[in-house]
Write a protein that holds these residues in place. Structure first.
Motif, PDB file in Angstrom:
ATOM      1  N   THR A  97      35.833  62.472  35.138  1.00 45.35           N
ATOM      2  CA  THR A  97      36.763  62.402  34.010  1.00 45.35           C
ATOM      3  C   THR A  97      37.957  61.475  34.249  1.00 45.35           C
ATOM      4  N   GLY A  98      38.115  60.976  35.453  1.00 47.75           N
ATOM      5  CA  GLY A  98      39.254  60.110  35.749  1.00 47.75           C
ATOM      6  C   GLY A  98      38.985  58.655  35.398  1.00 47.75           C
ATOM      7  N   LYS A  99      39.946  57.823  35.770  1.00 43.70           N
ATOM      8  CA  LYS A  99      39.846  56.391  35.523  1.00 43.70           C
ATOM      9  C   LYS A  99      38.791  55.778  36.446  1.00 43.70           C
ATOM     10  N   ILE A 100      38.049  54.805  35.929  1.00 41.88           N
ATOM     11  CA  ILE A 100      37.041  54.083  36.710  1.00 41.88           C
ATOM     12  C   ILE A 100      37.381  52.599  36.668  1.00 41.88           C
ATOM     13  N   LEU A 101      37.460  51.993  37.850  1.00 37.69           N
ATOM     14  CA  LEU A 101      37.701  50.557  37.938  1.00 37.69           C
ATOM     15  C   LEU A 101      36.422  49.846  38.354  1.00 37.69           C
ATOM     16  N   LEU A 102      36.126  48.745  37.692  1.00 37.36           N
ATOM     17  CA  LEU A 102      34.998  47.892  38.037  1.00 37.36           C
ATOM     18  C   LEU A 102      35.548  46.779  38.915  1.00 37.36           C
ATOM     19  N   VAL A 103      34.936  46.582  40.076  1.00 36.18           N
ATOM     20  CA  VAL A 103      35.443  45.607  41.038  1.00 36.18           C
ATOM     21  C   VAL A 103      34.332  44.609  41.359  1.00 36.18           C
ATOM     22  N   GLY A 104      34.565  43.357  41.023  1.00 38.58           N
ATOM     23  CA  GLY A 104      33.634  42.282  41.345  1.00 38.58           C
ATOM     24  C   GLY A 104      34.197  41.462  42.492  1.00 38.58           C
ATOM     25  N   VAL A 105      33.387  41.269  43.525  1.00 36.13           N
ATOM     26  CA  VAL A 105      33.808  40.475  44.682  1.00 36.13           C
ATOM     27  C   VAL A 105      32.786  39.370  44.885  1.00 36.13           C
ATOM     28  N   ASN A 106      33.274  38.141  44.994  1.00 32.86           N
ATOM     29  CA  ASN A 106      32.402  37.010  45.279  1.00 32.86           C
ATOM     30  C   ASN A 106      32.871  36.315  46.550  1.00 32.86           C
ATOM     31  N   TYR A 107      31.887  35.852  47.323  1.00 32.65           N
ATOM     32  CA  TYR A 107      32.174  35.099  48.541  1.00 32.65           C
ATOM     33  C   TYR A 107      31.503  33.741  48.429  1.00 32.65           C
ATOM     34  N   ASP A 108      32.270  32.672  48.597  1.00 23.05           N
ATOM     35  CA  ASP A 108      31.744  31.316  48.558  1.00 23.05           C
ATOM     36  C   ASP A 108      31.415  30.884  49.979  1.00 23.05           C
ATOM     37  N   LYS A 109      30.136  30.699  50.265  1.00 27.13           N
ATOM     38  CA  LYS A 109      29.695  30.368  51.633  1.00 27.13           C
ATOM     39  C   LYS A 109      30.268  29.041  52.119  1.00 27.13           C
ATOM     40  N   GLU A 110      30.385  28.078  51.231  1.00 21.46           N
ATOM     41  CA  GLU A 110      30.853  26.758  51.647  1.00 21.46           C
ATOM     42  C   GLU A 110      32.349  26.759  51.980  1.00 21.46           C
ATOM     43  N   LYS A 112      34.223  29.514  52.275  1.00 20.30           N
ATOM     44  CA  LYS A 112      34.562  30.765  52.947  1.00 20.30           C
ATOM     45  C   LYS A 112      35.731  31.479  52.268  1.00 20.30           C
ATOM     46  N   LYS A 113      35.813  31.327  50.949  1.00 17.12           N
ATOM     47  CA  LYS A 113      36.846  31.971  50.150  1.00 17.12           C
ATOM     48  C   LYS A 113      36.262  33.158  49.389  1.00 17.12           C
ATOM     49  N   HIS A 114      37.081  34.173  49.228  1.00 20.25           N
ATOM     50  CA  HIS A 114      36.706  35.354  48.469  1.00 20.25           C
ATOM     51  C   HIS A 114      37.430  35.339  47.131  1.00 20.25           C
ATOM     52  N   GLN A 115      36.779  35.900  46.140  1.00 26.03           N
ATOM     53  CA  GLN A 115      37.354  36.032  44.813  1.00 26.03           C
ATOM     54  C   GLN A 115      37.152  37.483  44.394  1.00 26.03           C
ATOM     55  N   CYS A 116      38.147  38.068  43.772  1.00 28.31           N
ATOM     56  CA  CYS A 116      38.050  39.458  43.352  1.00 28.31           C
ATOM     57  C   CYS A 116      38.549  39.592  41.924  1.00 28.31           C
ATOM     58  N   LEU A 117      37.854  40.402  41.150  1.00 29.18           N
ATOM     59  CA  LEU A 117      38.246  40.682  39.778  1.00 29.18           C
ATOM     60  C   LEU A 117      38.134  42.188  39.577  1.00 29.18           C
ATOM     61  N   ILE A 118      39.156  42.780  38.972  1.00 25.71           N
ATOM     62  CA  ILE A 118      39.170  44.227  38.743  1.00 25.71           C
ATOM     63  C   ILE A 118      39.418  44.466  37.262  1.00 25.71           C
ATOM     64  N   GLU A 119      38.577  45.322  36.678  1.00 26.52           N
ATOM     65  CA  GLU A 119      38.727  45.704  35.261  1.00 26.52           C
ATOM     66  C   GLU A 119      38.652  47.216  35.153  1.00 26.52           C
ATOM     67  N   GLU A 120      39.395  47.744  34.214  1.00 25.41           N
ATOM     68  CA  GLU A 120      39.271  49.172  33.936  1.00 25.41           C
ATOM     69  C   GLU A 120      38.067  49.395  33.023  1.00 25.41           C
ATOM     70  N   HIS A 121      37.247  50.368  33.382  1.00 23.78           N
ATOM     71  CA  HIS A 121      36.079  50.724  32.556  1.00 23.78           C
ATOM     72  C   HIS A 121      36.571  51.469  31.326  1.00 23.78           C
ATOM     73  N   ARG A 122      36.058  51.073  30.189  1.00 24.62           N
ATOM     74  CA  ARG A 122      36.420  51.738  28.939  1.00 24.62           C
ATOM     75  C   ARG A 122      35.296  52.709  28.572  1.00 24.62           C
ATOM     76  N   LYS A 123      35.633  53.985  28.577  1.00 22.34           N
ATOM     77  CA  LYS A 123      34.649  55.008  28.224  1.00 22.34           C
ATOM     78  C   LYS A 123      34.427  55.015  26.723  1.00 22.34           C
ATOM     79  N   LEU A 124      33.179  55.223  26.335  1.00 22.52           N
ATOM     80  CA  LEU A 124      32.841  55.234  24.906  1.00 22.52           C
ATOM     81  C   LEU A 124      33.120  56.569  24.273  1.00 22.52           C
TER      82      LEU A 124
END
Length: 124
Positions: A97-110, A112-124
């Protein structure tokens, strides 16, 4: 957050295993090691139409949000978030019943940088 992941990745993963999903999963787990007092960590949780790479479920005493984490390399963090949504990875957490965060993490092999994106999940 991406900077912290890069530091953990550089300091803790041997070069031979640097560019694989297990290494990235290890990096995320290690980066959040201190959060284990508030979370139960589940890897490859069967959900919706696939497996969420890592799910952080808050312990009963915690008021922290649940985290659904998808890991990518040589793609984008947005691609990871899109996969979480398209494959309905939060479906397994419908009783939560609590808040849910969606976390996307990408790593670029060339780069060697990381990218992160966080979104709050919207319950229907």
């Amino acid at each position: 957050m991406a900077d912290a992941l890069e530091r953990v990745h550089e300091e803790n993963v041997v070069i031979l295993n640097y560019n694989d999903e297990n290494a990235l999963s290890f990096v995320v787990s290690l980066a959040y090691y201190s959060a284990r007092k508030d979370y139960i960590l589940i890897r490859e949780l069967p959900t919706g139409k696939g497996f969420a790479d890592i799910v952080f479920l808050p312990r009963k005493h915690s008021d922290k949000p649940a985290l659904v984490v998808e890991l990518k390399w040589d793609k984008t963090a947005r691609t990871a978030i899109t996969q979480i949504k398209e494959k309905r990875y939060v479906q397994t957490l419908e009783q939560y019943t609590g808040k849910i965060l969606l976390v996307g993490v990408n790593y670029d092999k060339e780069t060697k940088k990381h990218q992160c994106l966080i979104e709050e999940h919207r319950k229907l």
